[in-house]
Motif scaffolding. Structure first.
Motif, PDB file in Angstrom:
ATOM      1  N   SER A  86       0.719  -1.250   0.032  1.00 10.34           N
ATOM      2  CA  SER A  86       0.029   0.029  -0.072  1.00 10.34           C
ATOM      3  C   SER A  86       0.682   1.214  -0.053  1.00 10.34           C
ATOM      4  O   SER A  86       0.446   2.086  -0.753  1.00 10.34           O
ATOM      5  N   GLN A 117       2.550   1.688  -3.494  1.00  8.62           N
ATOM      6  CA  GLN A 117       1.383   2.183  -4.548  1.00  8.62           C
ATOM      7  C   GLN A 117       1.011   3.592  -4.289  1.00  8.62           C
ATOM      8  O   GLN A 117       0.783   4.120  -5.104  1.00  8.62           O
ATOM      9  N   GLN A 118       0.939   3.605  -2.913  1.00  6.07           N
ATOM     10  CA  GLN A 118       0.487   5.358  -2.688  1.00  6.07           C
ATOM     11  C   GLN A 118       1.540   6.278  -3.106  1.00  6.07           C
ATOM     12  O   GLN A 118       1.236   7.278  -3.854  1.00  6.07           O
ATOM     13  N   ASN A 132       1.280   6.544  -6.898  1.00  5.86           N
ATOM     14  CA  ASN A 132       0.063   7.307  -7.301  1.00  5.86           C
ATOM     15  C   ASN A 132       0.581   8.888  -7.145  1.00  5.86           C
ATOM     16  O   ASN A 132      -0.031   9.795  -7.699  1.00  5.86           O
ATOM     17  N   GLN A 133       1.117   9.072  -6.107  1.00  8.82           N
ATOM     18  CA  GLN A 133       1.457  10.573  -5.640  1.00  8.82           C
ATOM     19  C   GLN A 133       2.390  11.072  -6.883  1.00  8.82           C
ATOM     20  O   GLN A 133       2.260  12.373  -7.402  1.00  8.82           O
ATOM     21  N   PRO A 149      -5.122   9.468  -8.635  1.00  8.53           N
ATOM     22  CA  PRO A 149      -5.424   8.442  -7.434  1.00  8.53           C
ATOM     23  C   PRO A 149      -5.588   7.039  -7.870  1.00  8.53           C
ATOM     24  O   PRO A 149      -5.674   6.185  -6.930  1.00  8.53           O
ATOM     25  N   SER A 154      -7.729   9.315  -0.316  1.00 10.96           N
ATOM     26  CA  SER A 154      -6.432   9.401  -0.885  1.00 10.96           C
ATOM     27  C   SER A 154      -5.747  10.727  -1.454  1.00 10.96           C
ATOM     28  O   SER A 154      -4.633  11.034  -1.099  1.00 10.96           O
ATOM     29  N   PRO A 164      -2.910  10.827   2.168  1.00  7.53           N
ATOM     30  CA  PRO A 164      -2.589   9.694   1.912  1.00  7.53           C
ATOM     31  C   PRO A 164      -2.128   8.787   2.892  1.00  7.53           C
ATOM     32  O   PRO A 164      -2.397   7.467   2.381  1.00  7.53           O
ATOM     33  N   ALA A 215      -5.218   6.812   3.504  1.00  2.26           N
ATOM     34  CA  ALA A 215      -5.381   5.996   2.349  1.00  2.26           C
ATOM     35  C   ALA A 215      -4.823   4.588   2.574  1.00  2.26           C
ATOM     36  O   ALA A 215      -5.041   3.675   2.306  1.00  2.26           O
ATOM     37  N   VAL A 216      -3.548   4.630   2.860  1.00  2.56           N
ATOM     38  CA  VAL A 216      -2.522   3.687   3.177  1.00  2.56           C
ATOM     39  C   VAL A 216      -3.008   2.660   4.225  1.00  2.56           C
ATOM     40  O   VAL A 216      -3.245   1.358   3.886  1.00  2.56           O
ATOM     41  N   ASN A 273      -6.177   1.035   2.509  1.00  2.00           N
ATOM     42  CA  ASN A 273      -5.787   0.188   1.584  1.00  2.00           C
ATOM     43  C   ASN A 273      -5.307  -1.031   2.408  1.00  2.00           C
ATOM     44  O   ASN A 273      -5.595  -2.391   1.850  1.00  2.00           O
TER      45      ASN A 273
END
Length: 219
Positions: free
Chosen positions: A33, A36-37, A40-41, A46, A179, A183, A186-187, A190
């Motif tokens: 996670s 991936q975060q 994505n950033q 997102p 997210s 963030p 969101a982690v 997820n």
């Protein structure tokens, strides 16, 4: 067998062994996670893009293989420590990662064709990971054998999978919105979602070990 009994048995195993599954699988899910975060950033999106999926292929085989090995050990009356299970999972990583990549590619292609073909492929490949680990099959052979072994059990697998995944899919939009605002939160979400989805592997494994290995007419 019916979906309710499978879900009941899977939840019983999952909840009874959660104390072992948390340290066995959750750290890898959290790493997945986090990576991936960060991706994505960096991409400014997102949504999980190709590099995010690639990051998943690094960690997913480790925690999923560890879970399958753990379940197999319990079925055979063996007991290995967390380090031994991780070492065994890492030895399986090349073949498992290749299997995961091929499976993901086929599912993505299927989902792009009005969704239903992707769901069909996902269900027909539900046994591939167990066949690779438990039977020592190569990735392509495990996929081919999974297509055969799921004949006659397609709708049982489908209903079981939908019962577990529907709450996850419904929460996806909310997680995507969170997210963008937080963030780290969101982690966390997820990671919780990823750990909950292990229940699907437990349920599919339950069906796998209860299914007779015999030639059946196509589903």
């Amino acid at each position: 067998m019916n979906p309710i009994s499978i879900l009941r048995d899977a939840w019983y195993f999952y909840s009874r062994h959660i104390g072992a599954l948390l340290p066995l699988c959750l750290p890898w899910i959290v790493f997945e996670s986090l990576v991936q975060q960060q991706i994505n950033q960096a991409s400014g999106s997102p949504q999980i893009g190709p590099w995010g999926l690639a990051a998943g292929l690094v960690f997913y085989p480790i925690y999923t293989a560890s879970l399958i090995l753990y379940m197999s050990d319990r079925g055979e009356g063996r007991q290995r420590g967390m380090g031994e299970l991780w070492n065994a999972a890492l030895r399986l990583w090349p073949a498992f990662a290749l299997l995961s990549a091929l499976t993901s590619l086929l599912i993505v292609i299927g989902l792009s064709l009005l969704i239903l073909p992707g769901i069909y492929v996902m269900i027909k490949l539900a046994f591939a990971e167990f066949l690779l680990i438990g039977n020592g099959l190569r990735p392509i052979d495990a996929m081919r054998e999974s297509f055969r072994r799921t004949n006659g059990h397609f709708f049982l697998l489908l209903l079981t999978a939908l019962a577990i995944l529907m709450p996850v899919w419904l929460a996806d939009g909310w997680v995507t919105q969170v997210s963008q605002e937080s963030p780290l939160y969101a982690v966390l979400l997820n990671s919780i979602s990823g750990f909950f989805q292990l229940l699907l592997t437990v349920a599919a494994y339950r069906i796998f070990i209860l299914c007779p290995d015999e030639e059946l007419p196509p589903a």
